[in-house]
Design a protein around this motif. Sequence first.
Motif, PDB file in Angstrom:
ATOM      1  N   ARG A   2      -6.335  11.108 -24.617  1.00 40.10           N
ATOM      2  CA  ARG A   2      -6.955  11.907 -25.683  1.00 40.10           C
ATOM      3  C   ARG A   2      -7.789  11.022 -26.597  1.00 40.10           C
ATOM      4  NH1 ARG A   2      -9.766  14.150 -27.984  1.00 40.10           N
ATOM      5  NH2 ARG A   2      -9.781  16.199 -28.974  1.00 40.10           N
ATOM      6  N   VAL A   3      -7.363   9.769 -26.781  1.00 39.31           N
ATOM      7  CA  VAL A   3      -8.165   8.809 -27.550  1.00 39.31           C
ATOM      8  C   VAL A   3      -9.490   8.576 -26.838  1.00 39.31           C
ATOM      9  CG1 VAL A   3      -8.253   6.504 -28.541  1.00 39.31           C
ATOM     10  CG2 VAL A   3      -6.064   7.627 -28.302  1.00 39.31           C
ATOM     11  N   ALA A   4      -9.416   8.356 -25.535  1.00 36.83           N
ATOM     12  CA  ALA A   4     -10.616   8.059 -24.743  1.00 36.83           C
ATOM     13  C   ALA A   4     -11.620   9.208 -24.803  1.00 36.83           C
ATOM     14  CB  ALA A   4     -10.230   7.767 -23.298  1.00 36.83           C
ATOM     15  N   ILE A   5     -11.115  10.441 -24.732  1.00 36.50           N
ATOM     16  CA  ILE A   5     -11.993  11.616 -24.792  1.00 36.50           C
ATOM     17  C   ILE A   5     -12.718  11.666 -26.135  1.00 36.50           C
ATOM     18  CG2 ILE A   5     -12.006  14.150 -24.906  1.00 36.50           C
ATOM     19  CD1 ILE A   5      -9.681  14.056 -22.829  1.00 36.50           C
ATOM     20  N   GLU A   6     -11.960  11.431 -27.224  1.00 36.72           N
ATOM     21  CA  GLU A   6     -12.556  11.481 -28.561  1.00 36.72           C
ATOM     22  C   GLU A   6     -13.625  10.399 -28.722  1.00 36.72           C
ATOM     23  OE1 GLU A   6     -13.005  13.462 -32.077  1.00 36.72           O
ATOM     24  OE2 GLU A   6     -11.660  13.987 -30.429  1.00 36.72           O
ATOM     25  N   LEU A   7     -13.333   9.202 -28.218  1.00 40.16           N
ATOM     26  CA  LEU A   7     -14.288   8.098 -28.326  1.00 40.16           C
ATOM     27  C   LEU A   7     -15.535   8.360 -27.485  1.00 40.16           C
ATOM     28  CD1 LEU A   7     -11.823   5.058 -28.189  1.00 40.16           C
ATOM     29  CD2 LEU A   7     -13.066   5.899 -30.190  1.00 40.16           C
ATOM     30  N   HIS A   8     -15.329   8.802 -26.253  1.00 41.44           N
ATOM     31  CA  HIS A   8     -16.469   9.055 -25.360  1.00 41.44           C
ATOM     32  C   HIS A   8     -17.387  10.139 -25.917  1.00 41.44           C
ATOM     33  CE1 HIS A   8     -18.639  10.960 -22.020  1.00 41.44           C
ATOM     34  NE2 HIS A   8     -18.669   9.749 -21.499  1.00 41.44           N
ATOM     35  N   ASP A   9     -16.771  11.204 -26.449  1.00 41.22           N
ATOM     36  CA  ASP A   9     -17.565  12.322 -26.956  1.00 41.22           C
ATOM     37  C   ASP A   9     -18.403  11.933 -28.162  1.00 41.22           C
ATOM     38  OD1 ASP A   9     -16.530  13.847 -24.952  1.00 41.22           O
ATOM     39  OD2 ASP A   9     -15.297  15.136 -26.228  1.00 41.22           O
ATOM     40  N   ASN A  10     -18.093  10.789 -28.728  1.00 35.67           N
ATOM     41  CA  ASN A  10     -18.871  10.304 -29.874  1.00 35.67           C
ATOM     42  C   ASN A  10     -19.601   9.001 -29.537  1.00 35.67           C
ATOM     43  OD1 ASN A  10     -18.208  12.086 -32.438  1.00 35.67           O
ATOM     44  ND2 ASN A  10     -16.324  11.901 -31.239  1.00 35.67           N
ATOM     45  N   LYS A 348      -4.764  -6.736 -37.030  1.00 34.68           N
ATOM     46  CA  LYS A 348      -6.154  -6.270 -37.079  1.00 34.68           C
ATOM     47  C   LYS A 348      -6.683  -5.917 -35.689  1.00 34.68           C
ATOM     48  CE  LYS A 348      -7.978  -8.320 -41.313  1.00 34.68           C
ATOM     49  NZ  LYS A 348      -8.998  -9.216 -41.896  1.00 34.68           N
ATOM     50  N   ASN A 349      -7.342  -4.771 -35.601  1.00 33.91           N
ATOM     51  CA  ASN A 349      -7.992  -4.269 -34.381  1.00 33.91           C
ATOM     52  C   ASN A 349      -7.011  -3.875 -33.284  1.00 33.91           C
ATOM     53  OD1 ASN A 349     -10.245  -4.918 -35.831  1.00 33.91           O
ATOM     54  ND2 ASN A 349     -11.004  -6.484 -34.435  1.00 33.91           N
ATOM     55  N   LEU A 386     -13.610   5.404 -34.496  1.00 36.27           N
ATOM     56  CA  LEU A 386     -15.064   5.573 -34.565  1.00 36.27           C
ATOM     57  C   LEU A 386     -15.609   5.071 -35.902  1.00 36.27           C
ATOM     58  CD1 LEU A 386     -15.241   9.089 -32.922  1.00 36.27           C
ATOM     59  CD2 LEU A 386     -16.289   7.011 -32.008  1.00 36.27           C
ATOM     60  N   LYS A 387     -14.849   5.309 -36.976  1.00 33.03           N
ATOM     61  CA  LYS A 387     -15.267   4.801 -38.285  1.00 33.03           C
ATOM     62  C   LYS A 387     -15.171   3.276 -38.325  1.00 33.03           C
ATOM     63  CE  LYS A 387     -13.412   8.905 -40.623  1.00 33.03           C
ATOM     64  NZ  LYS A 387     -12.331   9.366 -41.530  1.00 33.03           N
ATOM     65  N   GLU A 388     -14.091   2.748 -37.763  1.00 31.40           N
ATOM     66  CA  GLU A 388     -13.850   1.306 -37.782  1.00 31.40           C
ATOM     67  C   GLU A 388     -14.909   0.548 -36.984  1.00 31.40           C
ATOM     68  OE1 GLU A 388     -11.069  -0.428 -39.155  1.00 31.40           O
ATOM     69  OE2 GLU A 388     -10.377   1.409 -40.122  1.00 31.40           O
ATOM     70  N   LEU A 389     -15.316   1.137 -35.864  1.00 33.18           N
ATOM     71  CA  LEU A 389     -16.242   0.439 -34.957  1.00 33.18           C
ATOM     72  C   LEU A 389     -17.564   0.059 -35.622  1.00 33.18           C
ATOM     73  CD1 LEU A 389     -15.768   2.405 -31.590  1.00 33.18           C
ATOM     74  CD2 LEU A 389     -15.228  -0.006 -32.004  1.00 33.18           C
ATOM     75  N   LYS A 390     -17.947   0.832 -36.621  1.00 24.57           N
ATOM     76  CA  LYS A 390     -19.225   0.585 -37.283  1.00 24.57           C
ATOM     77  C   LYS A 390     -19.275  -0.790 -37.957  1.00 24.57           C
ATOM     78  CE  LYS A 390     -19.887   5.528 -38.149  1.00 24.57           C
ATOM     79  NZ  LYS A 390     -19.888   6.606 -39.180  1.00 24.57           N
ATOM     80  N   SER A 391     -18.100  -1.283 -38.347  1.00 22.50           N
ATOM     81  CA  SER A 391     -18.084  -2.558 -39.087  1.00 22.50           C
ATOM     82  C   SER A 391     -17.467  -3.708 -38.280  1.00 22.50           C
ATOM     83  CB  SER A 391     -17.295  -2.383 -40.391  1.00 22.50           C
ATOM     84  OG  SER A 391     -15.963  -1.983 -40.106  1.00 22.50           O
ATOM     85  N   ILE A 392     -17.168  -3.468 -36.990  1.00 29.92           N
ATOM     86  CA  ILE A 392     -16.539  -4.509 -36.165  1.00 29.92           C
ATOM     87  C   ILE A 392     -17.548  -5.090 -35.186  1.00 29.92           C
ATOM     88  CG2 ILE A 392     -14.743  -4.996 -34.433  1.00 29.92           C
ATOM     89  CD1 ILE A 392     -13.079  -2.792 -35.676  1.00 29.92           C
ATOM     90  N   ARG A 393     -17.585  -6.405 -35.115  1.00 25.55           N
ATOM     91  CA  ARG A 393     -18.430  -7.091 -34.140  1.00 25.55           C
ATOM     92  C   ARG A 393     -17.544  -7.748 -33.084  1.00 25.55           C
ATOM     93  NH1 ARG A 393     -23.636  -7.504 -35.769  1.00 25.55           N
ATOM     94  NH2 ARG A 393     -24.084  -7.137 -37.975  1.00 25.55           N
ATOM     95  N   PHE A 394     -18.096  -7.941 -31.896  1.00 24.87           N
ATOM     96  CA  PHE A 394     -17.360  -8.659 -30.855  1.00 24.87           C
ATOM     97  C   PHE A 394     -17.086 -10.085 -31.326  1.00 24.87           C
ATOM     98  CE2 PHE A 394     -18.770  -5.519 -27.638  1.00 24.87           C
ATOM     99  CZ  PHE A 394     -17.551  -5.358 -26.977  1.00 24.87           C
ATOM    100  N   THR A 395     -15.864 -10.548 -31.128  1.00 22.88           N
ATOM    101  CA  THR A 395     -15.555 -11.958 -31.376  1.00 22.88           C
ATOM    102  C   THR A 395     -15.408 -12.650 -30.029  1.00 22.88           C
ATOM    103  OG1 THR A 395     -13.198 -11.382 -31.550  1.00 22.88           O
ATOM    104  CG2 THR A 395     -14.420 -11.620 -33.601  1.00 22.88           C
ATOM    105  N   LYS A 396     -15.833 -13.883 -29.978  1.00 22.26           N
ATOM    106  CA  LYS A 396     -15.827 -14.635 -28.729  1.00 22.26           C
ATOM    107  C   LYS A 396     -14.412 -14.833 -28.204  1.00 22.26           C
ATOM    108  CE  LYS A 396     -17.608 -18.944 -26.727  1.00 22.26           C
ATOM    109  NZ  LYS A 396     -18.231 -20.253 -27.030  1.00 22.26           N
ATOM    110  N   ILE A 397     -14.249 -14.686 -26.876  1.00 18.78           N
ATOM    111  CA  ILE A 397     -12.955 -14.916 -26.234  1.00 18.78           C
ATOM    112  C   ILE A 397     -12.563 -16.388 -26.384  1.00 18.78           C
ATOM    113  CG2 ILE A 397     -11.790 -15.053 -23.984  1.00 18.78           C
ATOM    114  CD1 ILE A 397     -11.944 -12.225 -24.807  1.00 18.78           C
ATOM    115  N   ASP A 398     -11.314 -16.615 -26.744  1.00 18.90           N
ATOM    116  CA  ASP A 398     -10.782 -17.978 -26.841  1.00 18.90           C
ATOM    117  C   ASP A 398     -10.356 -18.419 -25.435  1.00 18.90           C
ATOM    118  OD1 ASP A 398      -9.256 -20.268 -27.190  1.00 18.90           O
ATOM    119  OD2 ASP A 398      -8.287 -19.550 -29.021  1.00 18.90           O
TER     120      ASP A 398
END
Length: 557
Positions: A2-10, A348-349, A386-398
């Motif tokens: 259900r999370v995936a559906i909500e994210l995909h639809d947006n 976080k995240n 969806l709200k959180e994603l607007k302010s999150i950037r990818f961080t490099k894999i350690d």
Amino acid sequence: MRVAIELHDNKADVLVVGKCEKRDAHTILATGGINAALGNLDKKDSWQVHAADTIREGGYINDAKAVKVLCKNATDAVKELAKWKVKFHKETNGKITQRFFGAATYRRACFVGDYTGKAILDSLVDQTLKREVRFKNEIYIVSLLYAKGRVNGAIGLDIRNGEFIIFHSKIVVLCTGGHSRMYKRSSSRFWENNGDGIFLGYELGAKFMDMEMFQFHPTGMVYPQEAEGLLVTEAVRGEGGILTNKRGQRFMEKYAPEKMELSARDVVARAVYNEIKEGRGTKKKGVYLDISYKPKKYILSRIPRMYKQFKDYVNVDISKDKMEVAPTAHYSMGGIYVDHETGKTSIKNLFAIGEVTAGVHGANRLGGNSLAEIIIFGKLTGKNILKELKSIRFTKIDESLVNDKVLEIMHKLGNERGKDPIKIKKDIQNLMWRNVGVVRKARDMKKALKKLHKYKKLKFKVDNSLIMNENLIAALDIRNMLPTCEMIIRSALFREESRGAHYRVDFPETLDKWKMNIICNVEEDGIRISTKPLKKIPYDVNKFLKKKSDVSNLLLE
């Protein structure tokens, strides 16, 4: 999903990673129904009564705000599922039929025979496939990845080909289920609910709550060995099934004369346990559950899966003969501490929903609430992400962290002199069943804790292959189980009272001073126990809690 559906639809990019095939998640074993106060059969039902039932049977330590959200949104969740072609049983007037579940004031559980979970899962899979959501199946997630103090992915082992896969993401959502396989007799299949999500959070120092609260379903199969613990759905009792001991006595009259077989699960489980312990059980250490007085056509319509299950495993026709049942480890009320409206954990995240979390169900879960929980909080968590994603950037894999985690797994291979991990896993399950089960006392739990520390030091016999290696999987399961078991025991020792599913013979009373949540804090030197005061119960729920529950309707069948 259900999370995936909500994210995909947006328009968010989402990947669903599963330990099983997408249509074979543990949800298919949630058979009896999904709660929603539709009032189709009992007009007096409401979301407020549903919430009051949930908190009352949760021993008053639920996250009351989350309960309100659950119950208020349940009707819309069921309507959405019906729109997505879940074929709920309907009355002649076209309205969805609702059945009784234990401790519910009114008929509230909407159902598809006795395979509601499977019907809902199939519907969700159909919706994700329609949207072309990506899946990666049969992956064992061995660790979460993090950098700069936040989660940024995961490492998985492809069980089929032995390859490690690195998942790089902005956010991770744990929907890993619970930890009922800490116990010998469980309603879960052997490869699931081994505390996977608990360990993933534990490794990062997540906060846990109510780990002592574990539900033992009163009715699981007793035999044969391959079916021991397999769930006998509450729908059997909801449809009028009665419990008797070997003497033919309907023993629930003695333990809970008002609600009888439809009492809360903890009450019925302890009653069954007590009948067996005091010598009134069957030769196979069970009691009888009987619905044979109902017409066969009715049984095949309402509980077809149970009819087939007993026919297939023990050649018993439940329209003619009684079923033998006994308590089985079923559901984890405790888990990762989250804000249910957002899905946020203390890391976080990292987000979590469903049985891996704590709070909604308190000290004892009402049947029918778990399916509602995953749909409702799945949608809400998706909206918040969806709200959180607007302010999150990818961080490099350690990369050094990745190497360390892969080496940790590789070092488990090629050990010819270690202990058999499959046997040790069973030993742990037996230890928990004997000492931290339906009925608990300090002496037994301390003995189990001492033994757990010895298991931590063991090396396991595992050959060199990463492909379909049963011993490696068992060794990883044990890694997950040990901190999970320790938190269960430490929390159960700390709570010196009996409440909901947590019953201590050395502290049998329920005390107001223990009306609080127990927190497990993961620190460098181990697990530290603390307490958390309860959130205030919303006024519009509390006024229904003060009313005496009307149980007269439970005695109609």
